[in-house]
Design an enzyme around this catalytic site. Structure first.
Site, PDB file in Angstrom:
ATOM      1  CG  ASN A   1       3.397  33.390  -2.456  1.00 17.50           C
ATOM      2  OD1 ASN A   1       3.963  34.444  -2.178  1.00 17.50           O
ATOM      3  ND2 ASN A   1       3.755  32.234  -1.919  1.00 17.50           N
ATOM      4  CG  LEU A   2       3.861  38.869  -6.185  1.00 14.20           C
ATOM      5  CD1 LEU A   2       4.119  40.366  -6.332  1.00 14.20           C
ATOM      6  CD2 LEU A   2       3.523  38.241  -7.527  1.00 14.20           C
ATOM      7  CE  LYS A   3       6.110  30.147  -4.133  1.00  8.98           C
ATOM      8  NZ  LYS A   3       6.572  28.797  -4.493  1.00  8.98           N
TER       9      LYS A   3
ATOM     10  CG  HIS B   1       4.045  28.744   1.177  1.00  8.34           C
ATOM     11  ND1 HIS B   1       5.203  28.205   0.677  1.00  8.34           N
ATOM     12  CD2 HIS B   1       3.212  28.891   0.122  1.00  8.34           C
ATOM     13  CE1 HIS B   1       5.088  28.035  -0.623  1.00  8.34           C
ATOM     14  NE2 HIS B   1       3.886  28.441  -0.991  1.00  8.34           N
TER      15      HIS B   1
ATOM     16  CD  GLU C   1       0.584  25.935  -1.932  1.00  6.42           C
ATOM     17  OE1 GLU C   1       0.689  26.502  -3.021  1.00  6.42           O
ATOM     18  OE2 GLU C   1       1.190  26.297  -0.912  1.00  6.42           O
TER      19      GLU C   1
ATOM     20  CB  ALA D   1       4.044  31.367  -6.856  1.00  5.72           C
ATOM     21  CB  SER D   2       6.448  30.111 -10.934  1.00  7.92           C
ATOM     22  OG  SER D   2       5.740  28.883 -11.016  1.00  7.92           O
TER      23      SER D   2
END
Length: 214
Positions: free
Chosen positions: A6-8, A85, A133, A194-195
């Protein structure tokens, strides 16, 4: 194992991350998908990597300014979508409507949830998969699979009690190959992260390390 990146709204190059993901997926045979911003879906899909929307709205065609129409996401190249999310929570009725919208557009779905109880409720709505999550661990670099393994095990049990064929993914703090293997040992069939990739100096190296033990 399914790896969904997930690149958000991170200030990364979505095409560069997509290229890295496509390369690692091709080389290893691991299923890897990338979820960019809606405006970048077509650019990411053009790379050839499996492309997911970060969200689709619980709407049909019509007067819905600012919404992300499931059909538009599919037209841009998305083949799946995240829903609910922790950074974009939905009411139960809207999760259901977004699932039906995704179904209408032929998109695969993963519904996120905070804990095993919510996983059970989400599974009852018939998504293709659910993801557990805990929000307090998202972006911390501390994976739920080691911080609180019971949450993952409980999520797997909760989903199986409702629909044994709905897989459970594990998110929050996942960044290394050890994290992925720990999640698998607890019954998870994939991970959200993601990060660990989007903020990495070398996304390709980060992804290669992540799946090296599979």
């Amino acid at each position: 194992m399914f790896v969904l990146v997930n690149l958000k709204a991170y200030p990364c190059d979505p095409v560069a991350v997509a290229t890295a993901a496509d390369d690692v997926a091709t080389e290893t045979g691991v299923r890897i998908a990338v979820a960019p911003q809606a405006a970048h879906l077509d650019r990411v899909a053009e790379i050839g990597v499996e492309t997911w929307a970060q969200h689709v709205s619980p709407v049909e065609h019509g007067s819905h300014t600012g919404s992300t129409l499931a059909e538009a996401a599919a037209d841009a190249g998305a083949t799946g979508t995240l829903l609910n999310h922790s950074e974009n929570r939905l009411r139960l009725a809207d999760i259901d409507a977004s699932l039906r919208a995704a179904e209408r557009a032929g998109l695969e779905t993963v519904v996120c949830a905070n804990n095993p109880r919510q996983v059970g409720a989400a599974t009852a709505l018939e998504p293709d998969a659910v993801a557990v999550e805990p929000p307090e661990l998202i972006g911390t670099g501390t994976p739920v699979s080691t911080a609180d393994p019971g949450i993952v095990e409980g999520a797997v049990e909760a989903a199986a009690a409702v629909a044994p064929d709905v897989p459970v993914l594990c998110g929050a703090g996942i960044s290394t190959g050890d994290d992925l293997l720990a999640a698998r040992e607890l019954g998870s069939e994939g991970v959200l992260l993601a990060s660990g990739v989007a903020k990495a100096d070398d996304p390709r190296a980060a992804l290669a390390d992540l799946v090296a033990g599979l």
